[in-house]
Design a protein around this motif. Structure first.
Motif, short mmCIF file in Angstrom:
data_model
loop_
_atom_site.label_atom_id
_atom_site.label_comp_id
_atom_site.label_asym_id
_atom_site.label_seq_id
_atom_site.Cartn_x
_atom_site.Cartn_y
_atom_site.Cartn_z
N VAL A 130 -14.36 6.56 -3.39
CA VAL A 130 -13.02 5.97 -3.37
C VAL A 130 -12.75 5.48 -4.79
N GLU A 131 -11.83 6.16 -5.49
CA GLU A 131 -11.60 5.89 -6.91
C GLU A 131 -10.16 5.46 -7.12
N ASP A 132 -9.97 4.36 -7.90
CA ASP A 132 -8.62 3.91 -8.23
C ASP A 132 -8.46 3.91 -9.74
N ASN A 133 -7.22 3.83 -10.19
CA ASN A 133 -6.92 3.76 -11.62
C ASN A 133 -6.42 2.37 -12.00
N GLY A 134 -7.03 1.35 -11.34
CA GLY A 134 -6.63 -0.04 -11.59
C GLY A 134 -7.22 -0.61 -12.87
N PRO A 135 -7.28 -1.92 -12.99
CA PRO A 135 -7.74 -2.56 -14.24
C PRO A 135 -9.24 -2.44 -14.47
N GLY A 136 -10.04 -2.07 -13.46
CA GLY A 136 -11.48 -1.94 -13.64
C GLY A 136 -12.18 -3.29 -13.72
N MET B 41 -4.91 -3.05 -8.16
CA MET B 41 -3.88 -2.27 -8.85
C MET B 41 -2.56 -3.03 -8.92
N ALA B 42 -2.35 -3.99 -8.00
CA ALA B 42 -1.12 -4.79 -8.05
C ALA B 42 -1.09 -5.69 -9.27
N ASP B 43 -2.27 -5.98 -9.87
CA ASP B 43 -2.32 -6.85 -11.04
C ASP B 43 -2.22 -6.09 -12.35
N LYS B 44 -2.04 -4.76 -12.30
CA LYS B 44 -1.99 -3.95 -13.51
C LYS B 44 -0.57 -3.44 -13.74
N ASP B 45 -0.17 -3.45 -15.01
CA ASP B 45 1.12 -2.90 -15.39
C ASP B 45 0.92 -1.43 -15.70
N PHE B 46 1.41 -0.54 -14.81
CA PHE B 46 1.18 0.89 -14.96
C PHE B 46 2.20 1.57 -15.86
N ALA B 47 3.30 0.92 -16.17
CA ALA B 47 4.35 1.51 -17.03
C ALA B 47 4.83 2.81 -16.37
N GLU C 72 2.91 5.28 -15.53
CA GLU C 72 1.90 5.81 -14.62
C GLU C 72 2.10 5.24 -13.23
N ARG C 73 1.57 5.89 -12.24
CA ARG C 73 1.70 5.45 -10.85
C ARG C 73 0.33 5.06 -10.32
N PRO C 74 0.23 3.94 -9.58
CA PRO C 74 -1.06 3.58 -8.99
C PRO C 74 -1.54 4.67 -8.05
N PHE D 173 0.81 -1.20 0.00
CA PHE D 173 0.00 0.00 0.00
C PHE D 173 0.86 1.26 0.00
N LYS D 174 2.10 1.15 0.43
CA LYS D 174 2.94 2.34 0.54
C LYS D 174 3.35 2.89 -0.82
N VAL D 175 3.28 2.07 -1.88
CA VAL D 175 3.68 2.55 -3.20
C VAL D 175 2.53 3.25 -3.91
N ILE D 176 1.33 3.26 -3.30
CA ILE D 176 0.16 3.87 -3.92
C ILE D 176 0.12 5.34 -3.56
N GLU D 177 -0.10 6.18 -4.55
CA GLU D 177 -0.25 7.62 -4.32
C GLU D 177 -1.67 7.91 -3.85
N ILE D 178 -1.78 8.62 -2.73
CA ILE D 178 -3.07 8.96 -2.15
C ILE D 178 -3.39 10.41 -2.47
N ARG D 179 -4.55 10.61 -3.13
CA ARG D 179 -5.00 11.96 -3.44
C ARG D 179 -6.27 12.24 -2.65
N ARG D 180 -6.25 13.37 -1.91
CA ARG D 180 -7.37 13.70 -1.05
C ARG D 180 -8.12 14.91 -1.63
N ASP D 181 -9.43 14.78 -1.73
CA ASP D 181 -10.28 15.88 -2.21
C ASP D 181 -11.47 15.97 -1.26
N TYR D 182 -11.21 16.60 -0.09
CA TYR D 182 -12.22 16.67 0.94
C TYR D 182 -12.94 18.02 0.87
N GLU D 183 -14.26 17.98 0.91
CA GLU D 183 -15.03 19.23 0.98
C GLU D 183 -15.07 19.71 2.42
#
Length: 760
Positions: free
Chosen positions: A687-693, A660-666, A668-670, A622-632
């Motif tokens: 909660v949105e990710d950019n994984g394989p869907g 996201m661990a199963d996707k090759d991001f090249a 891009e960063r998870p 989980f530490k390699v995942i970039e966390i983006r926060r958009d709190y109102e």
């Protein structure tokens, strides 16, 4: 004349013959005379037309030449010659040279009547090859002489023909009387006197002795005599038939069949009914007199059905049909009637009446209804069983199939009847010997957890074979197939849960044990930092007693990084203490008590736990995942059970990290994006990710219990289903997912807002 022909009073045929002969003869006489007179008229007119033709060809040119020479005397001579032609009455010549219209010469007189024929002939004279019209010749002929001659001819012809017609008619009448009418009179008298007592007397015509060759009258007389013999024979046969009918009526009256004949009218009035209708509670006289119509005794609930059935048979051209219905007798008793009806039609095909045989089968109907009730009860019992029930014969061909089997396989009873059991359930091929052994030995057999492959998913079934006793169709068996997939998974889940509870308890115990030495480490580091600090007076006094310069010692430790190490140990210790504290809080049993909490704090706390989560084989971190926060800002608090919602978020984070661990991001960063918004009366968390869907099929089933796309051993398929239950049932919220294959996934949670707004 009547006496001459021996015409008796009341005889009509001789007079009719005389009248018809006179009418026909007169008609043809008048017709022939008319044709003859018309031909003579045409001949006379033709002669007059020939006179006009002769004038045109013989007189016109001569008169034109005389008129050109102004020789009027010669013109008059020519006119006198022309006047002698048949029918000519008036001739005149008009000169046209000087524009005059007055005749220069005329002869005769124009007839007064309208029966005239008039023609004008131009007078043309040819001079030097040129035609010059010098005048006009007018010729008038009449038809008076023609009509006078024709009238005289008509009188003579009609008088002659009338006498001839009368004599011919009289002679024909004599012949007809001698050859026909006197014999007809004899036959009429014979027929009038004929009855059963005179059938022995033969019909004899008055003929000449030398009459040997038969004519039509003789054949009619023979027909009368044959009819007499046939009547004698038919009367004898009728007596036999009446006796047979009497015997038949006795049989009918004693039989359970009631004979009817109905007219094709409203409510079917009865024309004929057997006396044994009394066994249905009715009197035959009531039907025959018309006081009771058959349609009136039919049960009101069945009458419309019967009328529609009868009309349907008639419209389709069916002349023999059967149907069943109820009738009510005068006492109110209900009978079930089965009738067999024949439709009677006239020559044009229209229905005139119905012939029917009615049979009371009330007791049989009651037995059939009871049998049908028992069959329906048995079928409903079998169909209501959640277990698949399949009946097979001794050859393992299917002969029973309940609703659960239809729903599980998608096949109806009609589709599988007579089909081999192994063709419908190929997974049972290895159990054929087990089933056959049960059928042969009449012993119950069973086998548990047989794997079934259904659309790529493994299901587990228990089968139980109950053999049937031998009957007229041979032996057989009932195979019960029970789906134990859920039960098996629940058992596995319970085992896994026990393991997880043990691991959770171990983790909680380890956290408690780690907390003690960790507290000692943090306390020792904190004490070391305090005893090395020059700012404390006691530290300076002790260093002075030992002859040390505490500031230089502090500088030395700072330059060598010892103080940095101590601060690092302190930070790491505090971080470890925070992790242990979160683990202890999450492992505690929920009391299901709700509090007003801000969702941002729960998200951050769940992130803190997730950041320390990674699998043993380092498949994801989980530490390699970039966390983006958009709190109102200024979001209202939500009334929730903190540990339950924390469990939901932690489950989503872990699933996102594993996906996201199963996707090759090249390049891009998870990335995991956390978003909060005010959504009407709800607080919306995304909660949105950019994984394989996920594809559409997976997205639809993602909240199903035990459904998972992970490999065996990596998941139970209960995480999201439990989370869905927590959000929708425990917190009256909504849990949605949006995903497209190759474009990541978005989980949306809507929780009812219930508190005051969060400070900025």
């Amino acid at each position: 004349m009547a006496k001459f022909f021996r015409i008796r009073k009341g005889q009509v045929l001789p007079y009719k013959l005389l009248v018809y002969i006179l009418i026909c003869s007169s008609f043809f006489t008048i017709l022939g005379t008319s044709v003859q007179l018309y031909m003579e008229y045409r001949s006379d007119v033709s002669e007059i037309q020939k006179g006009f033709g002769q004038i045109e060809h013989s007189y016109v040119n001569t008169i034109a030449a005389s008129l050109w020479d102004i020789n009027i005397d010669h013109v008059k001579i020519q006119l006198e010659g022309a006047l002698k032609l048949p029918g000519m009455r008036y001739l005149e010549v008009v000169e046209m040279s000087f524009g005059s219209v007055d005749p220069v010469a005329f002869i005769g007189k124009v007839p007064d009547g309208g029966n005239i024929i008039e023609k004008n002939f131009p007078l043309v004279h040819v001079i030097d090859g040129k035609s010059v019209e010098v005048g006009q010749l007018r010729a008038v002929a009449d038809l008076d002489n023609v009509f006078k001659r024709l009238r005289l001819r008509v009188f003579v012809v009609l008088l002659t023909q009338a006498v001839k017609t009368f004599l011919v008619a009289l002679f024909i009448l004599m012949i007809i009387h001698y050859m026909v009418t006197r014999h007809l009179q004899t036959m009429a008298e014979y027929a009038q006197e004929m009855d059963i007592s005179t059938l022995d007397r033969e019909l004899v015509l008055k003929r000449r002795k030398k009459h040997t060759k038969q004519d039509e009258i003789d054949r009619v007389a023979e027909a009368f005599n044959e009819m007499r013999l046939n009547l004698i024979r038919d009367i004898a046969e009728r007596k036999k038939a009446e006796e047979a009918l009497r015997q038949s009526n006795m049989i009918v009256e004693k039989s359970p069949m009631v004979l009817f004949k109905w007219r094709n009218e409203y409510d079917w009035p009865v024309e004929l009914v057997s006396q044994n209708v009394s066994q249905l509670g009715f009197n035959a006289d009531d039907f025959m007199s018309g006081r009771v119509k058959y349609g009136e005794v039919i049960h009101p609930d069945d009458k419309v059905k019967v009328e529609e059935e009868v009309q349907g048979y008639i419209d389709s051209g069916v002349d023999h049909y059967r149907h069943e219905y109820r009738i009510i007798d005068p006492t109110g008793r209900v009978y079930w009637i089965a009738d067999s009806t024949v439709v009677v039609r006239d020559e044009s095909g229209d229905v005139t009446s119905y012939l029917g045989i009615a049979f009371d089968f009330t007791e049989k109907k009651a037995a059939e209804n009871e049998l049908a009730r028992l069959r329906n009860l048995l079928k409903n019992t079998i169909d209501s069983m959640p277990t698949m029930l399949v009946g097979v014969d001794e050859s393992l061909r299917i002969n029973q199939w309940n609703r659960s089997a239809e729903e599980d396989t998608g096949l109806t009873y009609e589709q599988v009847w007579g089909t081999q059991l192994m063709d419908v359930f190929p997974q049972l091929k290895d159990e054929r010997d087990l089933i056959m052994d049960s059928v042969e030995k009449l012993e119950v057999r069973e086998k548990n957890k047989i794997p079934f492959n259904s659309e790529g998913h493994i299901q587990y079934k228990n089968i139980k074979i109950y053999p049937l006793l031998e009957n007229e169709d041979g032996r057989g068996a009932v195979v019960l197939i029970d789906d134990v997939t859920m039960k098996s998974r629940l058992e596995d889940m319970m085992i896994q849960t026990e393991k997880m509870m043990s691991v959770g308890g171990l983790a909680a115990g380890m956290a408690h044990e780690i907390n003690n030495p960790l507290g000692a480490v943090l306390s020792g580091v904190q004490g070391t930092e305090r005893r090395l600090s020059p700012s404390l007076k006691k530290n300076v006094e002790v260093a002075s007693e030992l002859g040390l310069d505490l500031n230089k010692v502090h500088q030395y430790m700072d330059r060598r990084g010892i103080l940095g190490y101590l601060r690092g140990i302190s930070d790491a210790g505090r971080r470890a203490a925070s992790i242990v504290r979160n683990m202890l809080e999450f492992s505690r049993k929920s009391e299901s008590s709700r509090t007003q909490i801000q969702v941002k704090g729960i998200l951050e706390k769940a992130l803190s736990l997730a950041e320390n989560d990674y699998d043993l084989k380092k498949k994801y971190d989980f530490k390699v995942i970039e966390i983006r926060r958009d709190y109102e800002q200024n979001l209202p608090a939500v009334n929730i059970t903190e540990t339950e919602i924390e469990q939901v978020f932690l489950n989503i984070f872990k699933n996102a990290a594993q996906a996201m661990a199963d996707k090759d991001f090249a390049d891009e960063r998870p990335t995991l994006t956390l978003r909060t918004r005010k959504d009407g009366e709800f607080v919306r968390v995304e909660v949105e990710d950019n994984g394989p869907g996920m594809d559409e099929d997976v997205r639809k089933r993602v909240f199903e219990p035990f459904y998972t796309t992970k490999r065996v051993g990596l998941g139970t398929g209960l995480g999201l289903s439990v989370s869905y239950f927590i959000i929708t049932r425990n917190h009256e919220g909504e849990f949605l997912v949006e995903s497209e294959e190759g474009k990541g996934s978005k989980f949306i949670i809507r929780l009812p807002a219930g508190g005051r707004a969060e400070n900025a």
